[in-house]
Enzyme design. Structure first.
Site, PDB file in Angstrom:
ATOM      1  N   SER A 131       0.858  -1.185   0.000  1.00  0.00           N
ATOM      2  CA  SER A 131       0.000   0.000   0.000  1.00  0.00           C
ATOM      3  C   SER A 131       0.887   1.225   0.000  1.00  0.00           C
ATOM      4  CB  SER A 131      -0.884  -0.011   1.259  1.00  0.00           C
ATOM      5  OG  SER A 131      -1.473   1.252   1.513  1.00  0.00           O
TER       6      SER A 131
ATOM      7  N   TYR B 196      -1.795  -0.793  10.322  1.00  0.00           N
ATOM      8  CA  TYR B 196      -1.876  -1.067   8.891  1.00  0.00           C
ATOM      9  C   TYR B 196      -0.562  -0.703   8.198  1.00  0.00           C
ATOM     10  CZ  TYR B 196      -3.844  -1.011   4.143  1.00  0.00           C
ATOM     11  OH  TYR B 196      -4.103  -1.245   2.812  1.00  0.00           O
TER      12      TYR B 196
END
Length: 274
Positions: free
Chosen positions: A153, A166
């Site tokens: 990501s 995350y």
């Protein structure tokens, strides 16, 4: 002829979102599919997870493309379950050539406020689950080589407030992938990482995400947050489509990328350009 005629792809988190898109993209290009998804709620995740009906629907779509799909409900945190799914899929479909370690969850909270449960679930699925996927797949790829694509990501290459767990997991995916690329190169197994910006899936389209991006609005909607997501990107788009990520994944899995390994490939609307 498709780019993946005669090949088999293993895809985690295949029931919806990016995983569903990767599955159907590979099948359209000729691949048979081994697919897993958790298909169950997780207490620390505030949005609805995929269900078995979603995975069954993907299987029907794959079969409608005249391809085969071996699927199971499995938690990537459980290595034995992942290994069993891969072994059974290879036994049924005959081989393994492509691995898409895609399964992941999202969540929000300042680092000091995250619960141990939320941290553990995030690292367990988004990082340890990627390692489990690779570990279970390597013995099957080693005979003929192949391609692994790990989903990171933009949060894996930069710090972003309110998603420490995350971001930590996605940074870890890149470190894991680069190491695997070096360890597996002599067996002709390529390992690359994709770095998407926000993708139009339930991971960002849920009330917790909307509340974070628009705290000044009472019960914000998708329309309310679009401009705020767009502010993250250089191109004037709030989010990209799952198919945009699938296009890069398919390229990295193909012979066109036969000399690309250890790469961190953005599909991020310019978010990480600076």
């Amino acid at each position: 002829m498709g780019r993946f005629d005669g090949k088999v792809a293993f895809i985690t988190g295949a029931a919806r979102g990016q995983g569903r898109s990767h599955t159907l993209t590979m099948a359209r290009e000729g691949a048979d599919i081994i697919a897993i998804d958790l298909c169950a709620p997780i207490d620390s995740v505030t949005y609805p997870m995929a269900e078995q009906a979603d995975l069954e629907s993907v299987a029907k779509e794959v079969e409608a493309l005249d391809r085969r799909m071996s699927w199971r409900i499995a938690d990537v945190r459980d290595f034995d379950a992942v290994q069993s799914a891969v072994d059974a899929g290879v036994a049924e479909l005959g081989r393994l050539d492509i691995v898409c370690a895609n399964a992941g969850i999202g969540g929000f909270g300042k680092a000091e406020e995250l619960t141990a449960e939320a941290w553990g679930d995030m690292i367990g699925i988004n990082l340890t689950g990627v390692w489990h996927t690779a570990k279970a797949s390597i013995p099957h790829l080693a005979d003929r080589g192949g391609s692994m694509i790990l989903t990171s990501s933009t949060a894996g290459v930069r710090g972003i407030p309110n998603i420490a767990h995350y971001s930590a997991a996605k940074h870890g995916v890149i470190g894991l992938g680069k190491t695997l690329a070096l360890e597996l190169a002599d067996r002709n197994i390529r390992v690359n990482m994709v770095v998407p910006t926000s993708v139009d899936t339930p991971l960002i389209h849920n009330q917790a995400a909307y509340d974070l991006f628009a705290p000044d609005i009472d019960i914000p909607t998708r329309a309310d947050v679009a401009s705020r997501f767009a502010a993250l990107n250089a191109l004037p788009v709030p989010w990209i489509n799952p198919s945009d990520v699938s296009a890069l994944v398919a390229f990295l899995a193909s012979e066109d990328a036969r000399y690309i390994t250890g790469a961190v490939m953005p599909v991020d609307a310019g978010q990480t350009a600076t």
